[in-house]
Design a protein around this motif. Structure first.
Motif, PDB file in Angstrom:
ATOM      1  N   LEU A  91       0.855  -1.182   0.000  1.00  0.00           N
ATOM      2  CA  LEU A  91       0.000   0.000   0.000  1.00  0.00           C
ATOM      3  C   LEU A  91       0.891   1.232   0.000  1.00  0.00           C
ATOM      4  O   LEU A  91       1.777   1.355   0.844  1.00  0.00           O
ATOM      5  N   SER A  92       0.654   2.138  -0.949  1.00  0.00           N
ATOM      6  CA  SER A  92       1.519   3.312  -1.103  1.00  0.00           C
ATOM      7  C   SER A  92       0.706   4.590  -1.206  1.00  0.00           C
ATOM      8  O   SER A  92      -0.453   4.583  -1.654  1.00  0.00           O
ATOM      9  N   ALA A  93       1.333   5.681  -0.809  1.00  0.00           N
ATOM     10  CA  ALA A  93       0.792   7.012  -1.073  1.00  0.00           C
ATOM     11  C   ALA A  93       1.335   7.467  -2.417  1.00  0.00           C
ATOM     12  O   ALA A  93       2.514   7.264  -2.718  1.00  0.00           O
ATOM     13  N   ILE A  94       0.482   8.043  -3.260  1.00  0.00           N
ATOM     14  CA  ILE A  94       0.900   8.519  -4.573  1.00  0.00           C
ATOM     15  C   ILE A  94       0.525   9.988  -4.724  1.00  0.00           C
ATOM     16  O   ILE A  94      -0.428  10.470  -4.121  1.00  0.00           O
ATOM     17  N   GLY A 108      -3.064  18.629 -10.248  1.00  0.00           N
ATOM     18  CA  GLY A 108      -2.341  18.114  -9.103  1.00  0.00           C
ATOM     19  C   GLY A 108      -3.139  16.982  -8.490  1.00  0.00           C
ATOM     20  O   GLY A 108      -4.369  17.074  -8.380  1.00  0.00           O
ATOM     21  N   SER A 109      -2.481  15.902  -8.106  1.00  0.00           N
ATOM     22  CA  SER A 109      -3.212  14.729  -7.629  1.00  0.00           C
ATOM     23  C   SER A 109      -2.550  14.116  -6.408  1.00  0.00           C
ATOM     24  O   SER A 109      -1.355  14.288  -6.166  1.00  0.00           O
ATOM     25  N   SER A 123      -6.167   1.656  -7.323  1.00  0.00           N
ATOM     26  CA  SER A 123      -5.807   2.984  -6.834  1.00  0.00           C
ATOM     27  C   SER A 123      -7.044   3.853  -6.690  1.00  0.00           C
ATOM     28  O   SER A 123      -8.045   3.657  -7.390  1.00  0.00           O
ATOM     29  N   LEU A 124      -6.962   4.801  -5.778  1.00  0.00           N
ATOM     30  CA  LEU A 124      -7.995   5.812  -5.584  1.00  0.00           C
ATOM     31  C   LEU A 124      -7.291   7.151  -5.527  1.00  0.00           C
ATOM     32  O   LEU A 124      -6.427   7.368  -4.665  1.00  0.00           O
ATOM     33  N   THR A 125      -7.637   8.057  -6.456  1.00  0.00           N
ATOM     34  CA  THR A 125      -6.892   9.306  -6.612  1.00  0.00           C
ATOM     35  C   THR A 125      -7.832  10.503  -6.685  1.00  0.00           C
ATOM     36  O   THR A 125      -8.843  10.467  -7.391  1.00  0.00           O
ATOM     37  N   GLY A 126      -7.471  11.558  -5.975  1.00  0.00           N
ATOM     38  CA  GLY A 126      -8.167  12.838  -6.084  1.00  0.00           C
ATOM     39  C   GLY A 126      -7.305  13.795  -6.882  1.00  0.00           C
ATOM     40  O   GLY A 126      -6.097  13.871  -6.673  1.00  0.00           O
ATOM     41  N   THR A 127      -7.926  14.524  -7.807  1.00  0.00           N
ATOM     42  CA  THR A 127      -7.195  15.431  -8.691  1.00  0.00           C
ATOM     43  C   THR A 127      -7.839  16.809  -8.673  1.00  0.00           C
ATOM     44  O   THR A 127      -9.075  16.930  -8.748  1.00  0.00           O
ATOM     45  N   PRO A 130      -6.953  23.395 -11.690  1.00  0.00           N
ATOM     46  CA  PRO A 130      -7.170  24.823 -11.438  1.00  0.00           C
ATOM     47  C   PRO A 130      -8.136  25.448 -12.441  1.00  0.00           C
ATOM     48  O   PRO A 130      -8.042  25.201 -13.646  1.00  0.00           O
ATOM     49  N   ASN A 131      -9.084  26.219 -11.923  1.00  0.00           N
ATOM     50  CA  ASN A 131     -10.084  26.929 -12.736  1.00  0.00           C
ATOM     51  C   ASN A 131     -11.035  25.991 -13.472  1.00  0.00           C
ATOM     52  O   ASN A 131     -11.798  26.443 -14.334  1.00  0.00           O
ATOM     53  N   VAL A 132     -10.982  24.723 -13.152  1.00  0.00           N
ATOM     54  CA  VAL A 132     -11.863  23.751 -13.813  1.00  0.00           C
ATOM     55  C   VAL A 132     -12.712  23.001 -12.805  1.00  0.00           C
ATOM     56  O   VAL A 132     -13.932  22.965 -12.906  1.00  0.00           O
ATOM     57  N   GLY A 133     -12.073  22.380 -11.809  1.00  0.00           N
ATOM     58  CA  GLY A 133     -12.813  21.617 -10.813  1.00  0.00           C
ATOM     59  C   GLY A 133     -11.960  20.528 -10.196  1.00  0.00           C
ATOM     60  O   GLY A 133     -10.725  20.598 -10.208  1.00  0.00           O
ATOM     61  N   ASN A 134     -12.625  19.514  -9.674  1.00  0.00           N
ATOM     62  CA  ASN A 134     -11.949  18.402  -9.018  1.00  0.00           C
ATOM     63  C   ASN A 134     -12.453  17.075  -9.578  1.00  0.00           C
ATOM     64  O   ASN A 134     -13.550  16.999 -10.142  1.00  0.00           O
ATOM     65  N   GLN A 135     -11.636  16.050  -9.398  1.00  0.00           N
ATOM     66  CA  GLN A 135     -12.003  14.718  -9.868  1.00  0.00           C
ATOM     67  C   GLN A 135     -11.647  13.673  -8.819  1.00  0.00           C
ATOM     68  O   GLN A 135     -10.697  13.839  -8.056  1.00  0.00           O
ATOM     69  N   LEU A 136     -12.421  12.596  -8.802  1.00  0.00           N
ATOM     70  CA  LEU A 136     -12.129  11.435  -7.978  1.00  0.00           C
ATOM     71  C   LEU A 136     -12.115  10.225  -8.898  1.00  0.00           C
ATOM     72  O   LEU A 136     -13.096   9.959  -9.603  1.00  0.00           O
ATOM     73  N   THR A 137     -10.997   9.495  -8.908  1.00  0.00           N
ATOM     74  CA  THR A 137     -10.824   8.389  -9.844  1.00  0.00           C
ATOM     75  C   THR A 137     -10.488   7.094  -9.122  1.00  0.00           C
ATOM     76  O   THR A 137      -9.585   7.053  -8.284  1.00  0.00           O
TER      77      THR A 137
END
Length: 250
Positions: A91-94, A108-109, A123-127, A130-137
């Protein structure tokens, strides 16, 4: 159990391109852009973390990272730090920054990744864009076949995008790909992704040639084509693309 979970993830989210651009007037959303160099980072990480001795796998705890440049002069930086694990799973932090240039960046993620000694992963990543929004993948991969010459991996992802523009609702994108490499020198990828809100399906076919590689750097040439199909795109055709990428590992 781990393999079953990864296979289930792949079945659920369908069949991935490295990244997906969804054109929405007046903005362009970059879906899961932090995964552009993920395979290279995972290859390096796997080589560092696991050493096969007969049937026994010995794990070495090390951090892994990479940096490469884009044709526009911007840079991408990614890193992976092991948190816990055993001789089978880690298990790693990315985290990563994509398109860094002139004090700004495109994405930035940060997140968590679970890697298996056999090449499978989740993996579970938050991204933040800027000026666009956020993502959860949420993403998964299954290594279908691997030996000294051939490597075949199935990838899948599901992304939820939360636009900063209140006029645009949250939307989902799902996708997947099949990636193949021969002797870590020549390979290709076939990918597909779909965003239901825009009734848009994106296809990609890419080839990759490694021109130079050592333990700390790599020079690659990539070429291929992509196509977007949607009722809102009157005419759609395959668009070619090609470029060189220099990657520095640390």
């Amino acid at each position: 159990m781990f393999t079953k979970l990864v296979i289930l993830a792949v079945i659920v989210v369908g069949a991935n391109c490295r990244y997906l651009t969804v054109d929405v007037m007046p903005q362009k959303y970059i879906v899961d852009s932090a995964l552009i160099q993920e395979n290279d980072l995972e290859d390096l990480y796997s080589e560092q973390e696991y050493e096969s001795v007969r049937p026994v796998h010995i794990r070495h705890r090390r951090q892994a990272g990479m940096m490469n440049t884009n044709p526009d002069g911007s840079a991408n930086v990614m890193a992976k730090f092991p948190l816990a694990g055993n001789d089978k799973n880690i298990l790693s932090a990315i985290g990563g920054i994509n398109g860094a240039k002139d004090g700004g960046f495109k994405a930035g993620s940060a997140g968590l990744a679970l890697d298996n000694v056999n090449g499978h992963g989740l993996s579970l990543t938050g991204t933040h864009l800027p000026n666009v929004g956020n993502q959860l993948t949420g993403a998964g991969k299954v290594n279908m076949f691997h030996n000294d010459n051939h490597d075949l991996t199935a990838n899948a992802f599901a992304t939820r995008t939360f636009p900063s523009n209140p006029a645009i609702p949250n939307f989902n994108t799902v996708g997947g790909s099949m990636d193949y490499m021969y002797k870590n020198k020549v390979g290709g990828s076939l990918g597909m992704s779909h965003t239901d809100l825009f009734k848009q399906t994106d296809y990609s076919a890419m080839g990759k040639l490694n021109l130079y590689r050592n333990p700390t750097s790599s020079l690659d040439f990539s070429a291929g084509a992509s196509k977007s199909v949607s009722p809102f795109i009157p005419r759609s055709s395959w668009q070619p693309s090609a470029g060189f990428s220099f990657t520095k590992y640390f």
